[in-house]
Enzyme design. Structure first.
Site, short mmCIF file in Angstrom:
data_model
loop_
_atom_site.label_atom_id
_atom_site.label_comp_id
_atom_site.label_asym_id
_atom_site.label_seq_id
_atom_site.Cartn_x
_atom_site.Cartn_y
_atom_site.Cartn_z
N CYS A 1 0.14 4.54 39.66
CA CYS A 1 1.78 4.84 40.24
C CYS A 1 2.53 5.36 39.19
CB CYS A 1 2.57 3.63 40.82
SG CYS A 1 2.25 2.21 39.74
N GLY B 1 2.50 -1.35 46.31
CA GLY B 1 1.76 -0.26 47.14
C GLY B 1 2.50 0.81 47.26
N SER B 2 2.32 1.44 48.43
CA SER B 2 3.30 2.40 48.98
C SER B 2 4.65 2.37 49.35
CB SER B 2 2.53 3.37 50.10
OG SER B 2 2.14 2.51 51.08
N GLU C 1 -8.38 -5.33 50.46
CA GLU C 1 -9.89 -5.67 50.93
C GLU C 1 -10.92 -4.83 50.16
OE1 GLU C 1 -7.03 -5.96 52.68
OE2 GLU C 1 -7.25 -7.98 52.88
N GLU D 1 3.41 11.79 46.46
CA GLU D 1 2.69 11.14 45.34
C GLU D 1 1.25 11.48 45.72
OE1 GLU D 1 2.63 6.91 45.23
OE2 GLU D 1 2.27 6.85 43.11
N GLU E 1 7.20 -3.31 43.94
CA GLU E 1 6.83 -2.03 43.17
C GLU E 1 6.13 -0.94 43.90
OE1 GLU E 1 6.94 -2.06 40.01
OE2 GLU E 1 7.67 -4.22 39.37
N LEU E 2 6.51 0.10 44.21
CA LEU E 2 6.45 1.22 44.93
C LEU E 2 5.97 2.38 44.27
CD1 LEU E 2 9.00 0.26 47.68
CD2 LEU E 2 6.72 -0.59 47.25
N LYS F 1 -2.79 -11.71 48.82
CA LYS F 1 -3.68 -10.99 49.35
C LYS F 1 -3.93 -9.68 48.78
CE LYS F 1 -3.30 -7.81 52.30
NZ LYS F 1 -4.56 -7.01 51.70
N TRP G 1 -5.47 -1.59 45.49
CA TRP G 1 -6.94 -1.26 44.92
C TRP G 1 -6.95 -0.54 43.83
CZ3 TRP G 1 -6.64 3.61 44.84
CH2 TRP G 1 -5.71 4.41 45.80
N ASN G 2 -5.70 0.08 42.98
CA ASN G 2 -5.86 0.79 42.02
C ASN G 2 -6.39 -0.02 40.65
OD1 ASN G 2 -3.51 -0.04 42.32
ND2 ASN G 2 -2.55 1.89 41.46
#
Ligand code: NAD
Length: 479
Positions: A287, A230-231, A180, A384, A253-254, A177, A153-154
């Site tokens: 990130c 994401g994380s 949301e 983080e 990509e974490l 996806k 979402w960022n």
């Protein structure tokens, strides 16, 4: 509900699907805490249809000449530019960032489509001299197949744009996806591509319960590859699913925890200016945001003074207010996380130089915050923060600061400020990171590869390297 936000849909096999009996969830404006839209969730049948559509479309899309694929992607880029005001408005309403940042994100997404469209025309193979006369050894590069993509979402436009453009430019198809929490922006990418002439099924957009959708799609037979941003925790889970589902390839990509090393010979004013901009953009939810500020003893106080003074001028508010220079956090989980991390750092003896509190009387705001002399065992020095909090520590030698910079299991972005070319060279050689900005922050451009090492993930997006994720190699020996 907000009239500026528009209706939300699933996009499957070229069709826009509304709620129509499906489960739904509300999308919340983080500046107000109010619902602005209703998002339909894909049923298991919808997910199967999306995966099948991506599978069927792959057979023909991979045969479309790269030149023609590029023309469609470039046309979509032009439409994104023309629609940047609309996309920016919807993004600010769903994500919170100031409208100027959101509009710019739509424009950068267009640049990504342009660059990647052309890079897709340069997925060259090789001819290798064969050992036998009359024999020809060819190495060709082919699209890996239908891809399942999961984005956060960022950056509701830029992160999907990287994945979609590279997949489509190389001849892959995709089911994506997105988050949301920020569903509208990426639907505008799908609309631009459809309006630009993208055939049905090449791109499909679905929403639902993240763990259910990802498990379903990763296991789906047509899907050959997954890509996730994401994380680290979720990335690990998805990588396991991809392995179990048939050794499907993955790009991850974490998270990051970027160190900033400011040396005694640095131009401090320039460093402050660059770092305040980079730290508080998108309210720190990036990130590659600079996080651990390692400041040489001799410049620590001067840097902190300048940084805190500049951060104090940030005007926090609703992103649709042109006076706001920093919006709310994207959701209330981040506010709770900031409160806990700041309290823990202060408990460990850190100095609270600026901010430290939620702000406003509604929405998910948190003040620009500066914590000084934070000990290495405080949680924020290890987890983080993903929010508008900068933390400082002191160092005195090059070896010491490199050891600190490399201390964590992450290795995404890193930054340094020095005029000394010997120090710059040592950092370029020894810092464990996917990206290092020395005296600037230009580490994240369409032309440059973006990706991490260690637990920050694997695989690159952007640059010519970004195409590799969507290509497989075939050797043909012909006589
Ligand atoms: P989270 O870890 O649950 O979710 C991160 C993202 O992954 C969200 O977009 C979410 O929708 C998605 N997700 C979660 N579970 C999933 C699953 N099983 N399958 C597919 N997608 C799934 O938590 P969060 O509260 O949204 O974010 C927390 C942390 O995530 C942040 O502190 C930050 O470290 C990290 N994060 C990183 C990025 C990035 O750009 N690398 C972006 C967003 C969040």
């Amino acid at each position: 509900m907000d009239d500026r936000y528009g209706a939300l849909h699933l996009f499957i096999d070229g069709e826009w699907l509304g709620a129509g009996g499906r489960q739904t969830e509300d999308v919340i404006n983080p500046a107000t805490g109010e619902a602005i839209g209703t998002l339909p969730h894909a049923t298991p049948g919808d997910l199967d249809r999306a995966a099948a559509a991506a599978g069927a479309a792959f057979a023909s899309w991979r045969r479309v000449p790269a030149f023609e694929r590029a023309q469609i992607l470039r046309k979509a880029a032009q439409l994104l530019r023309e629609r940047a005001d609309l996309i920016g408005t919807r993004m600010t309403l769903e994500q919170g960032k100031p409208f100027a940042e959101a509009r710019l994100e739509a424009l950068i997404s267009a640049d990504i489509f342009d660059y990647t469209a052309d890079e897709g025309r340069r997925t060259y193979g090789r001819i290798i001299p064969a050992r036998v006369p009359g024999m020809r050894w060819m190495v060709t590069r082919e699209p890996v197949g239908p891809v399942a993509a999961f984005t956060p979402w960022n950056f509701p436009c830029v992160i999907p744009a990287r994945k979609i453009s590279a997949a489509l430019a190389t001849g892959c198809t995709m089911v994506i996806k997105p988050s949301e929490e920020t569903p509208a922006s990426v639907l505008e990418i799908a609309r631009a591509l459809q309006d630009a002439g993208l055939p049905a099924g090449v791109l499909n957009v679905v929403y639902g319960v993240p763990a259910e959708v990802s498990a379903h799609l990763i296991a789906a037979e047509p899907i050959r590859k997954i890509t996730f941003t994401g994380s680290t925790g979720v990335g690990q889970q998805l990588a396991v699913l991809a392995a179990k589902a048939g050794v499907k390839r993955a790009t991850m990509e974490l998270g990051g925890h970027a160190p900033v090393m400011v040396f005694e010979d640095a131009d401090i004013d320039a460093a402050v200016q660059a770092m305040v901009g980079a730290k508080f953009r998108n309210a720190g939810q990036i990130c590659i945001a600079p996080t651990r500020f390692y400041l040489h003893d001799s410049v620590h106080d001067r840097f902190v003074e300048g940084f805190a003074a500049a951060a104090a001028k940030i005007r926090m508010g609703d992103g649709m207010d042109p006076a706001s220079t920093m919006g709310p956090l994207a959701n209330n989980r981040r506010v709770a996380a900031m409160e806990a991390l700041v309290a823990d750092a202060v408990d460990h003896g850190a100095g609270l130089r600026l901010g430290g509190n939620p702000g406003g009387n509604r929405g998910y705001f948190f003040e620009p915050t500066v914590l000084t002399d934070v000990p290495a065992n405080a949680r924020i020095m290890n987890e983080e923060p993903f929010g508008p909090v900068a933390v400082t520590a002191r160092f005195s030698t090059l070896d010491e600061v490199i050891e600190q910079a490399n201390r964590l299991p992450f290795g995404l972005a890193s930054y340094a400020f020095t005029q000394d070319t010997r120090i710059a060279s040592a950092l370029a050689d020894r810092v464990e990171a996917g990206m290092l900005g020395i005296n600037n922050v230009a580490i994240n451009m369409p032309e440059t590869p973006f990706g991490g090492v260690k637990q920050s993930g694997y695989g690159s997006e952007g640059g010519s390297e970004g195409m590799d994720a969507y290509l497989v190699t075939k050797t043909v020996s012909q006589s």
